[in-house]
Design an enzyme around this catalytic site. Structure first.
Site, PDB file in Angstrom:
ATOM      1  CB  CYS A  59      -0.870  -0.073   1.251  1.00  0.00           C
ATOM      2  SG  CYS A  59      -1.709   1.445   1.694  1.00  0.00           S
ATOM      3  CG  HIS A  60       0.248   4.869  -2.415  1.00  0.00           C
ATOM      4  ND1 HIS A  60      -0.899   4.603  -3.100  1.00  0.00           N
ATOM      5  CD2 HIS A  60       1.179   5.162  -3.333  1.00  0.00           C
ATOM      6  CE1 HIS A  60      -0.676   4.735  -4.384  1.00  0.00           C
ATOM      7  NE2 HIS A  60       0.572   5.069  -4.558  1.00  0.00           N
ATOM      8  CB  THR A  61       0.608   3.684   4.351  1.00  0.00           C
ATOM      9  OG1 THR A  61      -0.642   4.157   3.884  1.00  0.00           O
ATOM     10  CG2 THR A  61       0.928   4.327   5.667  1.00  0.00           C
ATOM     11  CG  HIS A  81      -0.361  -1.458   6.329  1.00  0.00           C
ATOM     12  ND1 HIS A  81       0.627  -0.978   5.499  1.00  0.00           N
ATOM     13  CD2 HIS A  81      -1.510  -0.885   5.926  1.00  0.00           C
ATOM     14  CE1 HIS A  81       0.076  -0.135   4.640  1.00  0.00           C
ATOM     15  NE2 HIS A  81      -1.217  -0.071   4.871  1.00  0.00           N
ATOM     16  CD  GLU A  82      -3.906  -3.236   1.200  1.00  0.00           C
ATOM     17  OE1 GLU A  82      -4.215  -2.044   1.193  1.00  0.00           O
ATOM     18  OE2 GLU A  82      -3.680  -3.860   0.155  1.00  0.00           O
ATOM     19  CB  CYS A 111      -8.751  -1.460  23.111  1.00  0.00           C
ATOM     20  SG  CYS A 111      -9.786  -0.142  23.808  1.00  0.00           S
ATOM     21  CB  CYS A 114     -10.854   3.374  24.664  1.00  0.00           C
ATOM     22  SG  CYS A 114     -11.134   3.362  22.895  1.00  0.00           S
ATOM     23  CB  CYS A 117     -13.639   0.652  21.593  1.00  0.00           C
ATOM     24  SG  CYS A 117     -12.073   0.588  20.694  1.00  0.00           S
ATOM     25  CB  CYS A 125      -9.095   2.167  19.223  1.00  0.00           C
ATOM     26  SG  CYS A 125      -8.451   1.353  20.675  1.00  0.00           S
ATOM     27  NE  ARG A 129      -7.129   7.841  17.646  1.00  0.00           N
ATOM     28  CZ  ARG A 129      -7.603   8.998  18.135  1.00  0.00           C
ATOM     29  NH1 ARG A 129      -7.078  10.146  17.788  1.00  0.00           N
ATOM     30  NH2 ARG A 129      -8.614   8.988  18.987  1.00  0.00           N
ATOM     31  CB  CYS A 189      -5.012  -1.080   4.374  1.00  0.00           C
ATOM     32  SG  CYS A 189      -4.553   0.651   4.322  1.00  0.00           S
ATOM     33  NE  ARG A 384      -3.664  -2.057  -2.014  1.00  0.00           N
ATOM     34  CZ  ARG A 384      -3.515  -0.721  -2.063  1.00  0.00           C
ATOM     35  NH1 ARG A 384      -2.969  -0.140  -3.113  1.00  0.00           N
ATOM     36  NH2 ARG A 384      -3.902   0.024  -1.047  1.00  0.00           N
TER      37      ARG A 384
END
Ligand code: NAD
Ligand code: ZN
Length: 391
Positions: A59-61, A81-82, A111, A114, A117, A125, A129, A189, A384
């Site tokens: 992903c771009h991130t 992360h994906e 979580c 909180c 959530c 969250c 987060r 994501c 992707r």
């Protein structure tokens, strides 16, 4: 064949509580190709889960933080992360997941305790987060990855460019085990972000008109959301006209390239739609596009939703009359989906054929060729690229 099938669970249980040695693609320096290394992955601690990653995508991130232009560089680090994977073992206190469960890791968590959530309206969250600066686990402030005793940093709590990774239980969505992980991994994501921006936040009515600014993977997912919602006109806006052909597959019916006009694109869209669109979703990260996306919605009822992440110095400027005339401006994070509570239902949308995921997947490479996925993204090729961990 039979022998193989019986061997697999044995291998899995024998690793519980042990350090696992496996392959990971390590970023040693900003912008330098990842290096395939053998890493040690420690067992999960309290509220953590060790996951065998089967498929991950880029992903771009990941690319943005790997380039590390303008943020705190944190290296060596394992990005990613994906993804989709299977639980190998769980740490103390984990009751929601067990070995063998199919999961999607998410860069932000839930979580379940909180104020966010507990609120029906928020998915931001407090505990989990997204935090791009933290390269360690919350439990003890340390990394679970090492090479010869030297720690390797985590990325957004997921680090899926590794055959095994350790993730907080709150950042894992348990999904239908029948869902093909090589497809649904992309839902962890960008695709869910765009889809949720339309379905959960913009909420276009059937037959309405929707403008989507930016036709990358996130914007195309926003268009897909508009298609699913039954929008009658979906206007794709991009500075790159090459995106238009692809966008047709995602339901876009008309296209506007702001560069083709000598007046603001919001005026062009207002003329096309008799005063403005009912909904707009901005997926560019460009501040001018954000302002246009807001100003192109119809007065009286129009809603604009910002998704793109702007430059740190960007300022949103519009005349307050635009708001007084009953236009609404909203923003969203991860499409307002709560990762654990809501992501399983997005997977079900795919399973019921309501949501099409295959069209987002334009490339596949084996793990050993992960740097190719970076090249495709840097060249702007495709949407992707799936990285399969088993060669
Ligand atoms: P992308 O780079 O693939 O696509 C962006 C598209 O926007 C490109 O096709 C580009 O040509 C177009 N564009 C740029 N400036 C424009 C302008 N002024 N007018 C019209 N089009 C313009 O990016 P992506 O992966 O699809 O992500 C889109 C945005 O969403 C990024 O800013 C990303 O950081 C953000 N994002 C936000 C969240 C969230 O939770 N809010 C999550 C993931 C991604
Ligand atoms: Zn929370």
């Amino acid at each position: 064949m039979c022998f193989k099938l019986r061997l697999k669970p044995l291998v899995m249980t024998s690793t519980v509580g042990q350090v696992i040695r496996c392959r990971a693609a390590v970023a040693w320096e900003a912008g330098k190709p990842l290096v395939m290394e053998e890493v040690e992955v420690a067992p999960p601690q309290a509220n953590e889960v060790r996951v065998k990653i089967l498929f991950t995508s880029l992903c771009h991130t990941d690319v943005y933080f790997w380039e590390a232009k303008g943020q705190n560089p944190l290296f060596p680090r394992i990005y990613g992360h994906e993804a989709g994977g299977i639980v190998e073992s769980v740490g103390e206190g984990v009751t929601d997941l067990k070995p063998g469960d199919h999961v999607l890791p998410v860069f932000t968590g839930e979580c379940k305790e909180c104020a966010h959530c507990k609120s029906e309206e928020s998915n931001m969250c407090d505990l989990l987060r997204i935090n791009t600066d933290r390269g360690v686990m919350l439990n003890d402030g340390k990394s679970r990855f090492s090479i010869n005793g030297k720690p390797i940093y985590h990325f957004v709590g997921t680090s899926t460019f590794s055959e095994y990774t350790v993730i907080h239980v709150g950042c894992l969505a348990k999904i239908n085990p029948l869902a093909p992980l090589d497809k649904v991994c992309v839902l962890s994501c960008g695709i869910s972000t765009g889809l949720g921006a339309t379905l959960n936040v913009a909420k276009p009515a059937k037959g309405s008109t929707v403008a989507v600014f930016g036709l990358g993977a996130v914007g195309l997912a926003a268009a897909e959301g508009a298609r699913i919602a039954g929008a009658s006109r979906i206007i794709g806006v991009d500075l790159n006209s090459n995106r238009f052909e692809e966008a047709k597959k995602f339901g876009a019916t008309e296209f506007v390239n702001p560069k083709d006009y000598n007046k603001p694109v919001q005026e062009v869209i207002a003329e096309m739609t008799n005063g403005g669109v009912d909904r707009s979703v901005e997926c560019t990260g460009n501040i001018d596009a954000m302002i246009s996306a807001f100003e192109c919605v119809h007065d009286g009822w129009g809603v604009a939703v910002l998704v793109g992440v702007p430059h740190k110095d960007a300022v949103f400027k519009t005349h307050p009359m635009n708001l007084l005339n009953e236009r609404t401006l909203k923003g969203t994070f991860f499409g307002n989906y709560k990762p654990r509570s809501d992501l399983p239902s997005v997977v079900e949308k795919y399973m019921s054929k309501e949501l099409e995921v295959e069209k987002f997947i334009t490339h596949t490479v084996p793990f050993s060729e992960i740097n190719k996925a970076f090249e495709y993204m840097l060249r702007g090729e495709g949407l992707r690229c799936i990285i399969r961990m088993e060669e």
